[in-house]
Design a protein around this motif. Sequence first.
Motif, PDB file in Angstrom:
ATOM      1  N   ASP A 152     -15.520   7.022  -6.159  1.00 11.52           N
ATOM      2  CA  ASP A 152     -15.048   5.511  -6.218  1.00 11.52           C
ATOM      3  C   ASP A 152     -15.768   4.837  -7.402  1.00 11.52           C
ATOM      4  O   ASP A 152     -15.112   3.702  -7.986  1.00 11.52           O
ATOM      5  N   LYS A 154      -0.854   9.731  -4.159  1.00 12.31           N
ATOM      6  CA  LYS A 154      -1.098  10.882  -3.816  1.00 12.31           C
ATOM      7  C   LYS A 154      -0.039  12.113  -4.057  1.00 12.31           C
ATOM      8  O   LYS A 154      -0.216  12.704  -5.068  1.00 12.31           O
ATOM      9  N   ARG A 204      -3.032  -1.475   1.150  1.00 10.22           N
ATOM     10  CA  ARG A 204      -4.244  -0.652   0.320  1.00 10.22           C
ATOM     11  C   ARG A 204      -4.636   0.610   1.464  1.00 10.22           C
ATOM     12  O   ARG A 204      -5.082   1.411   0.771  1.00 10.22           O
ATOM     13  N   PRO A 220      -2.462   4.733  -0.613  1.00 10.88           N
ATOM     14  CA  PRO A 220      -3.050   6.270  -0.636  1.00 10.88           C
ATOM     15  C   PRO A 220      -2.072   7.318  -0.564  1.00 10.88           C
ATOM     16  O   PRO A 220      -2.165   8.397  -1.364  1.00 10.88           O
ATOM     17  N   GLN A 221      -1.372   7.162   0.387  1.00  9.32           N
ATOM     18  CA  GLN A 221      -0.271   8.495   0.547  1.00  9.32           C
ATOM     19  C   GLN A 221       0.817   8.430  -0.381  1.00  9.32           C
ATOM     20  O   GLN A 221       1.207   9.608  -1.227  1.00  9.32           O
TER      21      GLN A 221
END
Lengths: 397, 388
Positions: free
Chosen positions: B142, B306, B297, B302-303
């Motif tokens: 991060d 990815k 968010r 994220p999915q």
Amino acid sequence: MSTDLTTGASTARVAFYNDPKIRSIFYQVVLCVFIAFLVYGAASNAIENLRRAHIASGFGFWNTTAGFDISQTLIPYNADVSTYGRAFWVGLLNTLLVAGLGIFFATIIGFVIGISRLSKNWLVAKVASGYVETLRNIPLLLQLLFWYNAVLKALPIVRESYRFPGGIYLNNRGLILPEPVLQPDFDWVTGAFIIGVVASVSFHFWARRRQMRTGQRAPVFWVSAGLIVGLPAIVAALLGVPVLFDYPEAGRFNIIGGVGVQPEFLALLFGLSIYTGAFIAEVVRAGILAVSRGQTEAAYSLGLRPGPTLRLIVVPQAMRVIIPPLTNQYLNLTKNSSLAVAIGYPDLVQVFTGTVLNQTGQAVEVVAITMAVYLTISLATSLAMNLYNRRMALVER
Amino acid sequence: MTIAEGDLAVTEIAFVRRAQIPPQPPPVAMTGALGWLRANLLSTPFNIVLTIIIALLLIWAIPELLKFLLIDAVWSGADRDACREIVQHRPIGACWPFVYERAAYFVYGSYPIPLRWRVNVFFAMLAIGVAWLLWLNAPRRDLGAIYFFVVLPIGSFILLHGFPAIGLPVVDTVLWGGVLVTIVLASVGIVVSLPVGIVLALGRRSPKPAVRLFSVIFIEFVRGVPLITVLFMASVMLPLFVPQQYEPDKLLRAMIGIALFASAYMAEVVRAGLQAIPRGQYEGAMAVGLRYPQMMRLIILPQALKITIPNIVNTYIGLFKDTSLVLIIGIFDFLHTIEVARIDPKWATPVTSTTGYAVAAVFYLIFCYGMSRYARAMEARLAASDKR
């Protein structure tokens, strides 16, 4: 409690600034105002800047005499009398010419390499994947510069031209081919060709309808080939081949006669076909792999031989996957043909955004026209693609 | 004379095999190198012909290539005479002394020589950032993202452009060149295009018609025209649209053009990822009471990102190659420095161009092939995590 929610009393309890509808409208108004402000600011600055630089605006330049020469013109063009508008059409036709031929060659290269990558022959598969991996990872511009500066410009000078059988010359001024001169009788051959095309299309529809009715197949391919190629050939033979060839002759400083293909054009055509071919190969490979093995096995178990299996089962299903990305590659090729400007081939961008922009200084109009042309081509293609997809999409229950 | 069924029990049969004989080794022609050759190179007459043609092609091409690059190549010399056939009286391959002499120009352009350490520090900082983000088991990724997307852009601007207040004299961007400019342009494109692309992709899927309209217009407009016209627009039209005193410098204009172009392509890549997320994920997020930004968010992006990583990297590869187009609007990127150096009279020989282009090809090949290997490894990793 639950009755409150269902009777629609909620509107009374929510403050208006929390109402999703009002919020949504508010945000959109803010966005519109912001964009309108940007556009207004840009436009007023542009007017101010153009006024200060004494640059005319509007499309008045379109009918002004251009006064510059273009090295390759498909339509009559003369520096002294032709207008900027005429130069635009010359450039556009040059773009379409190189894009059309590029698409033709890139498709051939792409299909050959794509199928080779799936070949059971180890050497063929490795060489094909080496081709794809190398050429996809080198910028097109570098490839164009290489073909133009390191290969075609490095060819021998006119006096030491390479001579190929059939009166073909190759030197650093390009490729010189015999020019076919059509005699008046040639109209008959053109007529025969048109008749052949019409007849073979009708035959195709007739054969399809008959197959639907009776199940009998007709040799559509051979009949069409005979009509389209054979018929004009026979007519031409009967008329005693009404074409004369103007063979180029090597003079002392120049090659006289024939039709010349410029090195700029050759380099662009080479580069575009080879580069896009690598991308098309990947599209073709993915399309063929997308047809599951079960389809082939089912066809074999029905007793189809490998040839018909490929033609009737695998290829139609692979094409459904291949065609949308293939069109995308064709569009990319057309857009990439604008790199012509780097090697001086007179395409739309080189003629219009290059020379015309420099002469008139009217950046806004010239760039807008150029973009509009490419945008029209892209949008028309994607519209056609959407229609095609709607027709080809699998109809599920 | 056949043996009837019942006769089997009769002791007249002299021998009955009771144990299986050991299997014989397969025929020599089916295993080992020979078998491999037969199966992979010579399986049918057509394949035999193909193999022979390709083998002949390779036998011709590979020695030619080696001869040009190594055997006939010139390894040292002071100027063009070292690489001229007429002077050296032998066939001449690649002219490597030209590359050594110009290597600094290819990397830094005309960046002032005493200040070139700043460029080196920038390269090192960038390498750290890239490694931090790409190495999936790195600690504190991060922080790595913050470093890459915030610290690095600001830090490199101060370093490369200069900041007189802390003793770094300003280096005008017209002096920048070579690999430096190529890397700067590509990094700006990479850093800007992802967030802008995400915003545009979300805008295109927004229920608000005005937001959707503007996103679609921007994306389709930029994707419908060639990059070169976007660059022309940025370089000749942009100065008209801003007040004269704020006229952006040339490199900045090219950066804006490339960033806009890459953002539109990135938007379509991200949109494909968003579309692949099942509706249940959106509904689940709303059902637990998340607001739109939280839902995006924490649950959706994220999915979606990815599964899009391989395509994002492919877009970056395209972006990296496309930076070479700034040559046309007069920015001295890596390819442009090669173009300039190859026509320098000091090194003008018939082989100079080919040598220069070979160096450029290897440079782009290493970067792009590296990125595509990373994308493929990522794809394999993602596929493995989906298998149960």
